[in-house]
Design a protein around this motif. Structure first.
Motif, short mmCIF file in Angstrom:
data_model
loop_
_atom_site.label_atom_id
_atom_site.label_comp_id
_atom_site.label_asym_id
_atom_site.label_seq_id
_atom_site.Cartn_x
_atom_site.Cartn_y
_atom_site.Cartn_z
N GLU A 134 4.41 3.71 9.92
CA GLU A 134 5.76 3.71 9.38
C GLU A 134 6.04 5.01 8.65
N GLY A 135 7.29 5.48 8.72
CA GLY A 135 7.67 6.59 7.87
C GLY A 135 8.25 7.78 8.61
N TYR A 136 8.55 8.80 7.80
CA TYR A 136 9.10 10.06 8.29
C TYR A 136 8.44 11.17 7.47
N GLU A 137 8.03 12.24 8.14
CA GLU A 137 7.26 13.28 7.45
C GLU A 137 7.88 14.66 7.64
N TRP A 138 7.76 15.47 6.58
CA TRP A 138 8.29 16.84 6.56
C TRP A 138 7.17 17.71 6.02
N LEU A 139 6.72 18.71 6.81
CA LEU A 139 5.59 19.54 6.43
C LEU A 139 5.98 21.00 6.35
N TYR A 140 5.55 21.67 5.30
CA TYR A 140 5.79 23.11 5.11
C TYR A 140 4.44 23.78 4.91
N VAL A 141 4.12 24.74 5.76
CA VAL A 141 2.83 25.42 5.69
C VAL A 141 2.88 26.51 4.62
N LEU A 142 2.02 26.39 3.62
CA LEU A 142 1.95 27.38 2.54
C LEU A 142 1.02 28.53 2.90
N SER A 143 -0.14 28.21 3.48
CA SER A 143 -1.09 29.24 3.88
C SER A 143 -1.98 28.68 4.99
N GLY A 144 -2.61 29.59 5.74
CA GLY A 144 -3.43 29.16 6.86
C GLY A 144 -2.58 28.77 8.05
N ARG A 145 -3.16 27.98 8.94
CA ARG A 145 -2.42 27.53 10.13
C ARG A 145 -2.61 26.03 10.29
N LEU A 146 -1.54 25.38 10.74
CA LEU A 146 -1.54 23.93 10.91
C LEU A 146 -1.40 23.61 12.39
N ARG A 147 -2.25 22.74 12.89
CA ARG A 147 -2.16 22.28 14.28
C ARG A 147 -1.54 20.89 14.28
N LEU A 148 -0.47 20.72 15.06
CA LEU A 148 0.21 19.44 15.15
C LEU A 148 0.33 19.02 16.60
N LEU A 149 -0.29 17.89 16.94
CA LEU A 149 -0.10 17.27 18.24
C LEU A 149 0.92 16.16 18.03
N LEU A 150 2.06 16.27 18.68
CA LEU A 150 3.17 15.34 18.47
C LEU A 150 3.66 14.87 19.83
N GLY A 151 3.29 13.63 20.18
CA GLY A 151 3.62 13.15 21.51
C GLY A 151 2.93 14.02 22.54
N ASP A 152 3.71 14.63 23.44
CA ASP A 152 3.12 15.53 24.45
C ASP A 152 3.25 16.99 24.05
N ARG A 153 3.60 17.26 22.78
CA ARG A 153 3.76 18.64 22.31
C ARG A 153 2.54 19.07 21.48
N ASP A 154 2.19 20.35 21.61
CA ASP A 154 1.08 20.94 20.86
C ASP A 154 1.64 22.14 20.10
N LEU A 155 1.74 22.00 18.75
CA LEU A 155 2.37 23.03 17.93
C LEU A 155 1.36 23.72 17.03
N ASP A 156 1.48 25.04 16.93
CA ASP A 156 0.64 25.85 16.04
C ASP A 156 1.58 26.48 15.01
N LEU A 157 1.46 26.05 13.74
CA LEU A 157 2.40 26.47 12.70
C LEU A 157 1.71 27.39 11.70
N GLY A 158 2.42 28.44 11.27
CA GLY A 158 1.89 29.38 10.30
C GLY A 158 2.65 29.31 8.99
N PRO A 159 2.28 30.14 8.01
CA PRO A 159 2.93 30.14 6.70
C PRO A 159 4.44 30.31 6.80
N GLY A 160 5.17 29.46 6.06
CA GLY A 160 6.63 29.53 6.05
C GLY A 160 7.29 28.69 7.12
N GLU A 161 6.51 28.12 8.03
CA GLU A 161 7.10 27.29 9.09
C GLU A 161 7.14 25.83 8.65
N VAL A 162 8.16 25.13 9.14
CA VAL A 162 8.42 23.75 8.74
C VAL A 162 8.53 22.88 9.98
#
Length: 207
Positions: A134-162
């Motif tokens: 349950e829920g809804y999420e909002w993520l903001y990358v402060l430093s480093g890199r974030l890997r997000l697998l969302l459904g059939d999408r594969d996202l690589d997020l860096g600092p400043g990306e939301v």
């Protein structure tokens, strides 16, 4: 009515705090008569990292200081010796969730809540099972890199990306780099969403 004055930390003060952590850790270990090998076995931190931390060659991070605070059985504030900031009645207590360190930034039990997450480096073959809840999420990358697998999408997020998403969508959030990733998270357990306004709404001219 008297108002609390907010203490300010200048860059020089912050540098002094960081520089003093190593000698403080070394002195504390000496008083407890604990060897680096014994401390490494208890905390899971390598002897070389502990030695570099005490000598000031390794920057102290929350990921390293939390297990040391537990091993020495002292509050994290005492371990760091940082000056008080802001309202002294507010104390943020980091929590460990699995391999991650989570710092709650709000005390409310309902509605949108905010957290800071420290996600340690993970091996390329780490478990990436997609989950839903349950829920809804909002993520903001402060430093480093974030890997997000969302459904059939594969996202690589860096600092400043939301990124924002409905957590009913199968997802996995992690870090497959060799550096710690810091993320600011807003989470609405009942699906509440953050309302973003990119610019003011122009007023209608009066006739």
């Amino acid at each position: 009515m008297a108002h609390d004055r907010e203490a300010r930390i200048t860059p020089s003060t912050t540098a002094d705090v960081v520089e003093a952590v190593g000698p403080r850790l070394r002195a504390l270990r000496g008083r407890r008569d604990v060897t680096l090998a014994a401390l490494a076995a208890e905390t899971g931190i390598s002897v070389s990292t502990l030695s570099r931390l005490e000598s000031g060659q390794r920057k102290p991070t929350l990921e390293l200081l939390l297990p040391l605070a537990r091993a020495y059985q002292v509050p994290l504030d005492d371990l760091v010796g940082a000056p008080p900031t802001g309202d002294p009645r507010v104390h943020l207590k980091p929590e460990r969730h699995g391999d991650r360190i989570v710092v709650p930034l709000t005390r409310r039990t309902g509605g949108v809540r905010s957290f800071k997450q420290l996600i340690p480096p993970g091996p390329a073959n780490t478990d990436r099972t997609l989950r839903t809840h349950e829920g809804y999420e909002w993520l903001y990358v402060l430093s480093g890199r974030l890997r997000l697998l969302l459904g059939d999408r594969d996202l690589d997020l860096g600092p400043g990306e939301v990124v924002e998403f409905d957590t009913h969508t199968p997802h996995w959030v992690g870090n497959t780099t060799d550096e710690v990733t810091e993320v600011l998270c807003l989470y609405g357990p009942q699906g509440e969403r953050a309302h973003v306004r990119s610019r003011p709404v122009p007023r209608t001219a009066e006739r």
